[in-house]
Design an enzyme around this catalytic site. Sequence first.
Site, PDB file in Angstrom:
ATOM      1  N   HIS A   1      29.211  39.579  33.285  1.00 44.68           N
ATOM      2  CA  HIS A   1      28.109  40.495  32.968  1.00 44.68           C
ATOM      3  C   HIS A   1      28.590  41.820  32.363  1.00 44.68           C
ATOM      4  O   HIS A   1      27.771  42.680  32.065  1.00 44.68           O
ATOM      5  CB  HIS A   1      27.322  40.776  34.243  1.00 44.68           C
ATOM      6  CG  HIS A   1      28.146  41.479  35.267  1.00 44.68           C
ATOM      7  ND1 HIS A   1      29.203  40.874  35.918  1.00 44.68           N
ATOM      8  CD2 HIS A   1      28.127  42.754  35.712  1.00 44.68           C
ATOM      9  CE1 HIS A   1      29.773  41.737  36.717  1.00 44.68           C
ATOM     10  NE2 HIS A   1      29.145  42.888  36.619  1.00 44.68           N
ATOM     11  N   ASP A   2      29.898  42.006  32.252  1.00 43.71           N
ATOM     12  CA  ASP A   2      30.432  43.254  31.693  1.00 43.71           C
ATOM     13  C   ASP A   2      31.024  43.073  30.303  1.00 43.71           C
ATOM     14  O   ASP A   2      31.345  44.048  29.633  1.00 43.71           O
ATOM     15  CB  ASP A   2      31.552  43.801  32.598  1.00 43.71           C
ATOM     16  CG  ASP A   2      31.027  44.306  33.922  1.00 43.71           C
ATOM     17  OD1 ASP A   2      29.879  44.769  33.971  1.00 43.71           O
ATOM     18  OD2 ASP A   2      31.778  44.231  34.918  1.00 43.71           O
TER      19      ASP A   2
ATOM     20  N   ASP B   1      27.860  39.309  45.690  1.00 44.49           N
ATOM     21  CA  ASP B   1      28.665  40.345  45.048  1.00 44.49           C
ATOM     22  C   ASP B   1      28.616  41.552  45.981  1.00 44.49           C
ATOM     23  O   ASP B   1      27.545  42.098  46.249  1.00 44.49           O
ATOM     24  CB  ASP B   1      27.989  40.680  43.708  1.00 44.49           C
ATOM     25  CG  ASP B   1      28.925  41.289  42.699  1.00 44.49           C
ATOM     26  OD1 ASP B   1      29.786  42.077  43.110  1.00 44.49           O
ATOM     27  OD2 ASP B   1      28.767  40.998  41.502  1.00 44.49           O
TER      28      ASP B   1
ATOM     29  N   ASP C   1      33.535  43.808  44.193  1.00 44.16           N
ATOM     30  CA  ASP C   1      33.481  44.665  43.015  1.00 44.16           C
ATOM     31  C   ASP C   1      34.646  45.667  43.066  1.00 44.16           C
ATOM     32  O   ASP C   1      34.882  46.291  44.105  1.00 44.16           O
ATOM     33  CB  ASP C   1      32.134  45.410  43.064  1.00 44.16           C
ATOM     34  CG  ASP C   1      31.787  46.100  41.770  1.00 44.16           C
ATOM     35  OD1 ASP C   1      31.711  45.426  40.739  1.00 44.16           O
ATOM     36  OD2 ASP C   1      31.586  47.333  41.797  1.00 44.16           O
TER      37      ASP C   1
ATOM     38  N   GLU D   1      37.500  41.601  42.146  1.00 48.48           N
ATOM     39  CA  GLU D   1      37.525  42.002  40.732  1.00 48.48           C
ATOM     40  C   GLU D   1      38.566  43.092  40.568  1.00 48.48           C
ATOM     41  O   GLU D   1      38.394  44.212  41.048  1.00 48.48           O
ATOM     42  CB  GLU D   1      36.158  42.527  40.289  1.00 48.48           C
ATOM     43  CG  GLU D   1      36.167  42.913  38.824  1.00 48.48           C
ATOM     44  CD  GLU D   1      35.147  43.990  38.452  1.00 48.48           C
ATOM     45  OE1 GLU D   1      34.796  44.097  37.275  1.00 48.48           O
ATOM     46  OE2 GLU D   1      34.723  44.754  39.349  1.00 48.48           O
TER      47      GLU D   1
END
Length: 560
Positions: A340-341, A116, A223, A282
Amino acid sequence: MIEPKRSTASRPASAGQRPEWWREGVVYQVYPRSFADSDGNGVGDLQGIVDRLDYLGSDGLGIDAIWLSPIYPSPGLDVGYDVSDHERVDPLLGTEADFDRLIDEAHRRGIRIVLDLVMNHTSDQHRWFEASREARVGPYADWYLWRDPAGIDELGNRIPPNNWVSFFGGSAWEWEPRREQFYLHTFLPQQPDLNWRNPEVEAAQYRMVRRWLERGVDGFRLDVFNVFLKHPELLANPVVEGATAWARQVHLNDRDQPDFAALLERFRAVVDEYPDRFTVGELFDAGPDRAAMLTTDRHLVFDWEMVIAPWSASAFAAFLDRREAAFGDERWPTLVLSNHDQPRHASRLARSAGTDDVDAVAKAAAVLLLALRGTTFLYYGEEIGMVDVPIPPDEIVDPPARLANPDFPWWNRDQCRTPMQWSPAPGAGFTTGRPWIRIADDAARRNVEVERRDPASVFATYQRLLRARRAHPALHRGTFARIALDSEEVLAWTRIADDELLLVLLNFGTDERPVTIPGDLAGGDISWRPIAGTHLDPRVPDAEGAILLRGFEGVILYRG
Ligand code: GLC
């Protein structure tokens, strides 16, 4: 300073034979702090992941790649997404040698490792920012987005340079007394945004990227990648009506700039210096049209419609039609329901379906993830149907959750970041110590050890669907077409590759639904054979193409 090992020998066995493994494969996201703790300090670590590779590999669940949420040193204010050194491993998670071993051990099992990359911002404790905030001159002075105040208000306060707001609440500008200037932070004040329009910043990022590629990393998740570039003059955003500070602006100038596609090409060219590597961006706060625009034949994009779609066949039909229209046959989409969000989808979709039968919804959702067109991303624990864990207010870790207010509503992301549930043992087999975040109450019955023994479990369903996906070209690379049926509760689609035709039926309803396969697909001497689905004893269409699906039943049928 430990020099990273040049990892050329350690490539997955299938490298080269499946040049586009990332289109056909399935990526499994690991949140390292919560996956497996090998040393009993309550925090998951890299050795813990190494210890669980056989669980993930082809004799276990059967995924192709692991995406690791950030593994870099971090003060932890955004739990790893505030990076203080992008080129090293966080000592909390292990050593540099542990990381190299993870690469080698994963590759030995044919599993790729995807990192990431958090390149929009750094931690305020990154050495670049520590230098940059000191003075308006110096080698790092222009590495972040610094501006003078726009003026002084009637109370004598400095007015921020423009009206931009932080996604994590409040102004996007923070005053730095040492430079006597504001700096921009799209997220926390401790996450200053880098100045990507400074060529030195871009060059430094690519040096870092090459270092990881040299170490054998197979790809990157970027990200919030569409925020890297802002309007060159940082013009104010237009103001509109809206329920929250964020929604009251059109985000015209703080993201999605026209020259970003060229930047992405330059980045991808660096990655392409190394064969067979994969990237996915993302998408931050934008829809499928933007996702399609930024998808290329070498780069995938996460968009959000699937992550927020309610549990209804019509909502998914509308989403799929929109997406297919935006992507066309050429662009390859991503399939995601949890990360994870976001809330865990077993919880979210069961709530949306109005049922307590979380497992039934989790299995039905797995059919969407593994039988629609696109690269599948699974989030650790979804394969056992993990649910959101309520976190009491005094245990909240997620920083924006502590700042929430009516103008800045925020969900607590801790609820989906709880430890992986491996066994009924104390600590859920995750740790022998005190976990950094609470473990779900249902860990004693919902865990890998128990589910692996049960052929009807969520785990076994994922495993069967993953095997079917791997075995059938129509599933991992076929075309997609939605089929209209005589039931509004059932979503149906075909996947075709070479001379293989698969028909997928998925009943979103709680009750039994009779459906009939349309005449142009059925009829004659055609027979349908189920290859996988939610149930161990899938229903099969009769000679007229009629099939009675049970509540939440999904089935993949092979036309013979
Ligand atoms: C991304 C990450 C999220 C993080 C944010 C800022 O959206 O997924 O966890 O808080 O970026 O880095």
